[in-house]
Design a protein around this motif. Structure first.
Motif, PDB file in Angstrom:
ATOM      1  N   ALA A 196     -17.875 -42.509   2.912  1.00  0.00           N
ATOM      2  CA  ALA A 196     -17.979 -41.078   2.629  1.00  0.00           C
ATOM      3  C   ALA A 196     -18.734 -40.802   1.336  1.00  0.00           C
ATOM      4  CB  ALA A 196     -16.579 -40.461   2.525  1.00  0.00           C
ATOM      5  N   GLY A 197     -18.929 -41.828   0.483  1.00  0.00           N
ATOM      6  CA  GLY A 197     -19.340 -41.621  -0.900  1.00  0.00           C
ATOM      7  C   GLY A 197     -20.760 -41.157  -1.128  1.00  0.00           C
ATOM      8  N   LEU A 198     -21.085 -40.978  -2.410  1.00  0.00           N
ATOM      9  CA  LEU A 198     -22.379 -40.448  -2.817  1.00  0.00           C
ATOM     10  C   LEU A 198     -23.501 -41.460  -2.654  1.00  0.00           C
ATOM     11  CD1 LEU A 198     -24.117 -38.269  -4.238  1.00  0.00           C
ATOM     12  CD2 LEU A 198     -23.397 -39.265  -6.426  1.00  0.00           C
ATOM     13  N   TYR A 199     -23.330 -42.668  -3.177  1.00  0.00           N
ATOM     14  CA  TYR A 199     -24.437 -43.630  -3.204  1.00  0.00           C
ATOM     15  C   TYR A 199     -24.752 -44.219  -1.829  1.00  0.00           C
ATOM     16  CZ  TYR A 199     -24.891 -44.064  -8.332  1.00  0.00           C
ATOM     17  OH  TYR A 199     -25.130 -43.862  -9.668  1.00  0.00           O
ATOM     18  N   TYR A 200     -23.729 -44.482  -1.029  1.00  0.00           N
ATOM     19  CA  TYR A 200     -23.934 -45.239   0.209  1.00  0.00           C
ATOM     20  C   TYR A 200     -23.489 -44.499   1.464  1.00  0.00           C
ATOM     21  CZ  TYR A 200     -23.566 -48.609  -3.611  1.00  0.00           C
ATOM     22  OH  TYR A 200     -23.690 -49.251  -4.816  1.00  0.00           O
ATOM     23  N   GLY A 201     -22.938 -43.308   1.318  1.00  0.00           N
ATOM     24  CA  GLY A 201     -22.273 -42.679   2.452  1.00  0.00           C
ATOM     25  C   GLY A 201     -22.738 -41.275   2.786  1.00  0.00           C
ATOM     26  N   LYS A 202     -21.858 -40.565   3.455  1.00  0.00           N
ATOM     27  CA  LYS A 202     -22.181 -39.260   4.036  1.00  0.00           C
ATOM     28  C   LYS A 202     -22.515 -38.194   2.996  1.00  0.00           C
ATOM     29  CE  LYS A 202     -19.314 -39.788   8.229  1.00  0.00           C
ATOM     30  NZ  LYS A 202     -18.503 -40.976   7.910  1.00  0.00           N
ATOM     31  N   GLY A 220     -17.134 -35.808  -5.551  1.00  0.00           N
ATOM     32  CA  GLY A 220     -16.921 -34.553  -6.258  1.00  0.00           C
ATOM     33  C   GLY A 220     -18.171 -34.085  -6.979  1.00  0.00           C
ATOM     34  N   ALA A 221     -18.884 -35.022  -7.626  1.00  0.00           N
ATOM     35  CA  ALA A 221     -20.132 -34.657  -8.301  1.00  0.00           C
ATOM     36  C   ALA A 221     -21.167 -34.174  -7.292  1.00  0.00           C
ATOM     37  CB  ALA A 221     -20.671 -35.852  -9.087  1.00  0.00           C
ATOM     38  N   ILE A 243     -18.107 -33.654 -16.660  1.00  0.00           N
ATOM     39  CA  ILE A 243     -19.191 -32.922 -17.333  1.00  0.00           C
ATOM     40  C   ILE A 243     -19.792 -31.884 -16.394  1.00  0.00           C
ATOM     41  CG2 ILE A 243     -21.542 -33.158 -18.230  1.00  0.00           C
ATOM     42  CD1 ILE A 243     -20.618 -35.785 -19.548  1.00  0.00           C
ATOM     43  N   TYR A 244     -20.024 -32.268 -15.143  1.00  0.00           N
ATOM     44  CA  TYR A 244     -20.506 -31.293 -14.150  1.00  0.00           C
ATOM     45  C   TYR A 244     -19.579 -30.088 -14.078  1.00  0.00           C
ATOM     46  CZ  TYR A 244     -24.429 -33.410 -11.558  1.00  0.00           C
ATOM     47  OH  TYR A 244     -25.656 -33.877 -11.182  1.00  0.00           O
ATOM     48  N   ARG A 245     -18.299 -30.357 -14.036  1.00  0.00           N
ATOM     49  CA  ARG A 245     -17.328 -29.280 -13.838  1.00  0.00           C
ATOM     50  C   ARG A 245     -17.163 -28.416 -15.089  1.00  0.00           C
ATOM     51  NH1 ARG A 245     -16.201 -26.619 -11.321  1.00  0.00           N
ATOM     52  NH2 ARG A 245     -13.946 -26.554 -10.972  1.00  0.00           N
ATOM     53  N   VAL A 246     -17.119 -29.036 -16.249  1.00  0.00           N
ATOM     54  CA  VAL A 246     -17.008 -28.252 -17.483  1.00  0.00           C
ATOM     55  C   VAL A 246     -18.247 -27.382 -17.665  1.00  0.00           C
ATOM     56  CG1 VAL A 246     -17.011 -28.443 -20.006  1.00  0.00           C
ATOM     57  CG2 VAL A 246     -15.391 -29.785 -18.658  1.00  0.00           C
ATOM     58  N   HIS A 247     -19.411 -27.918 -17.306  1.00  0.00           N
ATOM     59  CA  HIS A 247     -20.655 -27.149 -17.409  1.00  0.00           C
ATOM     60  C   HIS A 247     -20.590 -25.890 -16.551  1.00  0.00           C
ATOM     61  CE1 HIS A 247     -24.919 -26.263 -17.755  1.00  0.00           C
ATOM     62  NE2 HIS A 247     -24.981 -26.191 -16.436  1.00  0.00           N
ATOM     63  N   TRP A 268     -32.109 -34.018  -7.781  1.00  0.00           N
ATOM     64  CA  TRP A 268     -31.190 -34.969  -7.165  1.00  0.00           C
ATOM     65  C   TRP A 268     -31.129 -36.288  -7.926  1.00  0.00           C
ATOM     66  CZ3 TRP A 268     -33.096 -39.631  -5.246  1.00  0.00           C
ATOM     67  CH2 TRP A 268     -34.492 -39.713  -5.136  1.00  0.00           C
ATOM     68  N   ILE A 269     -32.237 -36.651  -8.595  1.00  0.00           N
ATOM     69  CA  ILE A 269     -32.291 -37.930  -9.308  1.00  0.00           C
ATOM     70  C   ILE A 269     -31.247 -37.966 -10.421  1.00  0.00           C
ATOM     71  CG2 ILE A 269     -33.739 -39.393 -10.799  1.00  0.00           C
ATOM     72  CD1 ILE A 269     -36.152 -38.505  -9.115  1.00  0.00           C
ATOM     73  N   ASN A 270     -30.919 -36.797 -10.972  1.00  0.00           N
ATOM     74  CA  ASN A 270     -29.935 -36.762 -12.067  1.00  0.00           C
ATOM     75  C   ASN A 270     -28.525 -37.126 -11.603  1.00  0.00           C
ATOM     76  OD1 ASN A 270     -31.832 -35.964 -14.021  1.00  0.00           O
ATOM     77  ND2 ASN A 270     -31.667 -33.822 -13.371  1.00  0.00           N
ATOM     78  N   LEU A 271     -28.285 -37.125 -10.282  1.00  0.00           N
ATOM     79  CA  LEU A 271     -26.979 -37.535  -9.767  1.00  0.00           C
ATOM     80  C   LEU A 271     -26.785 -39.043  -9.828  1.00  0.00           C
ATOM     81  CD1 LEU A 271     -26.395 -35.300  -6.603  1.00  0.00           C
ATOM     82  CD2 LEU A 271     -24.851 -35.528  -8.551  1.00  0.00           C
ATOM     83  N   LEU A 272     -27.858 -39.803  -9.988  1.00  0.00           N
ATOM     84  CA  LEU A 272     -27.751 -41.268  -9.979  1.00  0.00           C
ATOM     85  C   LEU A 272     -27.135 -41.769 -11.288  1.00  0.00           C
ATOM     86  CD1 LEU A 272     -31.198 -42.143  -8.413  1.00  0.00           C
ATOM     87  CD2 LEU A 272     -28.981 -42.214  -7.310  1.00  0.00           C
TER      88      LEU A 272
END
Length: 281
Positions: free
Chosen positions: A21-27, A78-79, A131-135, A277-281
């Protein structure tokens, strides 16, 4: 490079069948590609498919225990969700959609142990989510601020103890770089950003080796942003290599170095302003 048609065909066939389900390898990462592609093409079929993937992710994380890791667990999911909301791919309030993530991350920040400091599996991955959420939430959510302060203090302890491993240092530096962009944290923690800049791995970064989990293009963009380097010529050369190389070693469907990443590189190649999108890495 793989053709964009090959990317679409592969991800349509395999996206919902991807186990992770995750960000790097999943859905989650695959959904981000389809949100971008739907916006770029104006085709709602791909928007619907992205939404289907998000619904699958929500089912997976509610039906079984999922790790907290950024690369394959809740911090990255979540990010990714925060990114989708903040970029207007879904019209909804961040605080309403992410309340369960917030509770889980705040609990983890206070009571759970992390094996390392790096981004993919360590404490700075949880920090990235916060940090994403506080922003986005500003001063509204005091629990988020408390959790972010708690893990930041845990990282500063490691710095004082000289316990940050060399391979963790770039991710710790990125954490403080992003943290001190938040006005309420700048004055308190800028001293630690300066301490990070004293590390040789940061003051004299090896562009070929730093952030080893990233692809070459992604790494160059990240280094240009975080090290204030002019890497435009290297980036242009890397785009030429990417364009001329038949990447036959894509081993997964994911957002890091898989089919979704290849698709996002296509969209960025078409529109060089389409890089967030690159900033998510």
């Amino acid at each position: 490079m793989k053709s964009l048609e090959d990317v679409i065909h592969t991800l349509i066939l395999n996206g919902t069948l991807t186990e992770q389900a995750g960000l790097y390898y999943g859905k989650t990462g695959i959904a981000i590609f389809f949100f971008h592609y739907a916006r770029q093409t104006g085709n709602e079929i791909f928007l619907d498919y992205a939404m289907d993937l998000i619904e699958e992710v929500q089912k997976q994380i509610s039906n079984k225990k999922v790790s907290l890791r950024y690369d394959a667990g809740l911090a990255g999911i979540g990010a990714g969700f925060a990114y989708i909301l903040q970029n207007g791919f879904i019209e909804a309030e961040d605080d309403d959609c992410l309340i369960d993530f917030d509770k889980r991350m705040c609990y983890a920040a206070k009571y759970e142990q992390y094996p390392c400091m790096n981004l993919p599996e360590g404490l700075t991955g949880l920090g990235r989510y916060l940090i994403y959420r506080v922003h986005s939430s500003g001063q509204k959510n005091k629990d988020l601020h408390e959790a972010l302060t708690y893990i930041t203090n845990e990282i500063t302890k490691k710095i004082h103890q000289n316990c940050i491993l060399e391979n963790e240092q770039p991710d710790v530096y990125r954490f403080f770089h992003d943290l001190t962009k938040l006005p309420e944290y700048k004055n308190v923690y800028s001293v630690y950003l300066q301490k990070c800049l004293e590390w040789k791995s940061i003051s004299e970064p090896d562009i070929q080796k730093i952030f080893p989990y990233m692809g070459n293009l992604q790494r160059l963009y990240i280094c240009q942003k975080y090290f204030n380097m002019n890497l435009s010529e290297k980036i242009e050369n890397e785009w030429k290599k990417w364009y001329e190389t038949d990447n036959s070693i894509l081993t997964d469907n994911g957002f890091l170095n898989g089919w979704a990443a290849e698709g996002l590189l296509h969209l960025t190649f078409i529109d060089k302003l389409n890089e967030p999108w690159i900033n998510l890495l």
